[in-house]
Scaffold this motif. Structure first.
Motif, short mmCIF file in Angstrom:
data_model
loop_
_atom_site.label_atom_id
_atom_site.label_comp_id
_atom_site.label_asym_id
_atom_site.label_seq_id
_atom_site.Cartn_x
_atom_site.Cartn_y
_atom_site.Cartn_z
N PHE A 257 0.82 -1.21 0.00
CA PHE A 257 0.00 0.00 0.00
C PHE A 257 0.85 1.26 0.00
O PHE A 257 0.34 2.37 0.14
N GLY A 258 2.16 1.10 -0.13
CA GLY A 258 3.04 2.25 -0.28
C GLY A 258 3.64 2.80 1.00
O GLY A 258 4.24 3.87 0.99
N LEU A 259 3.49 2.07 2.12
CA LEU A 259 4.07 2.53 3.37
C LEU A 259 5.27 1.66 3.73
O LEU A 259 5.15 0.45 3.88
N SER A 260 6.42 2.28 3.86
CA SER A 260 7.64 1.55 4.20
C SER A 260 7.67 1.28 5.70
O SER A 260 7.59 2.20 6.51
N ALA A 261 7.76 0.00 6.06
CA ALA A 261 7.82 -0.38 7.47
C ALA A 261 8.92 -1.41 7.68
O ALA A 261 9.20 -2.21 6.78
N ILE A 262 9.53 -1.38 8.83
CA ILE A 262 10.55 -2.37 9.18
C ILE A 262 9.85 -3.60 9.74
O ILE A 262 9.13 -3.51 10.74
N GLY A 263 10.04 -4.72 9.09
CA GLY A 263 9.41 -5.96 9.54
C GLY A 263 10.19 -6.62 10.66
O GLY A 263 11.40 -6.84 10.54
N LEU A 264 9.52 -6.92 11.76
CA LEU A 264 10.14 -7.60 12.89
C LEU A 264 9.59 -9.02 12.98
O LEU A 264 8.46 -9.29 12.58
N ARG A 265 10.36 -9.93 13.52
CA ARG A 265 9.91 -11.30 13.70
C ARG A 265 8.67 -11.31 14.59
O ARG A 265 8.65 -10.68 15.64
N HIS A 266 7.63 -12.02 14.17
CA HIS A 266 6.42 -12.07 14.99
C HIS A 266 6.75 -12.79 16.30
O HIS A 266 7.44 -13.81 16.30
N PRO A 267 6.24 -12.28 17.44
CA PRO A 267 6.58 -12.90 18.73
C PRO A 267 6.03 -14.31 18.92
O PRO A 267 6.54 -15.06 19.76
N ALA A 268 4.98 -14.67 18.16
CA ALA A 268 4.37 -15.99 18.34
C ALA A 268 5.31 -17.11 17.91
O ALA A 268 6.29 -16.89 17.19
N ASN A 269 4.99 -18.32 18.36
CA ASN A 269 5.73 -19.53 17.96
C ASN A 269 7.23 -19.42 18.24
O ASN A 269 8.06 -19.75 17.39
N GLY A 270 7.55 -18.95 19.43
CA GLY A 270 8.95 -18.90 19.84
C GLY A 270 9.72 -17.70 19.35
O GLY A 270 10.96 -17.68 19.44
N GLY A 271 9.04 -16.70 18.83
CA GLY A 271 9.74 -15.56 18.26
C GLY A 271 9.91 -14.37 19.17
O GLY A 271 10.35 -13.30 18.73
N ALA A 272 9.58 -14.51 20.46
CA ALA A 272 9.59 -13.37 21.38
C ALA A 272 10.96 -12.70 21.48
O ALA A 272 11.08 -11.47 21.36
N ASN A 273 12.00 -13.49 21.69
CA ASN A 273 13.34 -12.90 21.83
C ASN A 273 13.82 -12.27 20.54
O ASN A 273 14.47 -11.21 20.56
N LEU A 274 13.50 -12.90 19.41
CA LEU A 274 13.89 -12.32 18.12
C LEU A 274 13.15 -11.02 17.86
O LEU A 274 13.70 -10.07 17.27
N TYR A 275 11.89 -10.95 18.30
CA TYR A 275 11.15 -9.68 18.17
C TYR A 275 11.83 -8.59 18.99
O TYR A 275 12.07 -7.48 18.49
#
Length: 288
Positions: A257-275
């Protein structure tokens, strides 16, 4: 909002102390208990209130199949139902109290995919669960969300809720990680605004306490609300925010949609620390 000007000035002074750039100073416990929603409103510009109210009213009008609108619909099987209590109105007030001190101020927008049943579905605030509002959360305090006491809307007597949900309100693990990352980085929580691309709760057929991935058309529709929220932030004098996406999928959707955003690892399924690591890195690399 017919209150004396002197009273209003007092509230404004207290609120500036609470959500200003200095370390947060709290109301006394007695003041927090007695400050009403209407009294809180006196601390904001009437034009600002009108603009945010118009946005929330617009939110409340949407109806969709297999979608619950927290600000426009009430499910009596799950929610508090009393003659003096309108759950949808309570959630509209909760959202108003959350957005007013942040729109026109926040330097960071954290955007997820859609409202979840354990979070905004009952709190009325994106990526925020009832237990936070009620100050029953393990790590997030109610004053970090708003200076006034907000209300739960899930029913303490609904047989569809688990006992802990009945007693303490809903708790959402992703919400906990997102909020904790903000606090851990020393960011004033009033400098961060949380939102969802599809700002309503999509659920499975016949299962209101489930989450469903929003469809392409729902994401397209949701983007209209997200776009308006960003425009409102600018209209109210806000800085261009750093936009962080909860999950790469959310980042990709906003990118389309034309908005630049930094993608972070989703916290679910063990991703909390990576988020948390990704959030810290994005904040460290940005001048915000």
């Amino acid at each position: 909002y017919a209150h004396s000007r002197a009273f209003s000035r007092g509230i404004v002074a207290k609120l500036k102390g609470l959500i200003g750039g200095e370390p947060m100073s709290l109301f006394t416990s007695e003041e927090e208990k007695t400050l009403s929603f209407d009294e809180y409103m006196t601390s904001f510009d009437t034009n600002q209130i009108a603009k945010v109210q118009q946005f929330i009213d617009w939110l409340g009008q949407y109806r969709g199949e297999l979608v619950h609108n927290p600000w426009g619909e009430v499910n009596p099987d799950l929610e508090i139902v009393r003659p003096d209590f309108d759950a949808a109105q309570v959630r509209r007030n909760n959202l108003m109290a959350y957005l007013l001190p942040r729109l026109g101020r926040s330097k960071i927008f954290v955007v997820a995919e859609a409202v979840g049943y354990q979070g905004g579905r009952f709190s009325g605030i994106a990526i925020t669960c009832e237990r936070m509002l009620l100050d029953k959360h393990k790590t997030i305090r109610a004053h970090q969300i708003t200076p006034i006491t907000l209300q739960r809307t899930s029913s303490p007597t609904s047989l569809m809720l688990k006992r802990t949900q009945q007693e303490q309100g809903f708790n959402e693990p992703t919400d906990t990680v997102v909020w904790s990352a903000i606090i851990e980085q020393g960011i004033d929580p009033y400098d961060a605004l949380l939102w969802n691309i599809f700002p309503f709760h999509p659920h499975k057929a016949g299962e209101p306490l489930t989450n469903r991935t929003p469809t392409e058309s729902e994401q397209q529709l949701g983007w209209e609300y997200t776009k308006r929220l960003l425009a409102l932030h600018t209209e109210l004098g806000g800085p261009e925010p750093l936009v962080l996406a909860v999950g790469q999928k959310s980042a990709d959707t906003m990118g389309r949609f034309g908005l630049s955003a930094i993608g972070l690892r989703h916290p679910a399924n063990g991703g909390a620390n990576l988020y948390r690591e990704g959030f810290a890195k994005a904040i460290g690399q940005s001048i915000w």
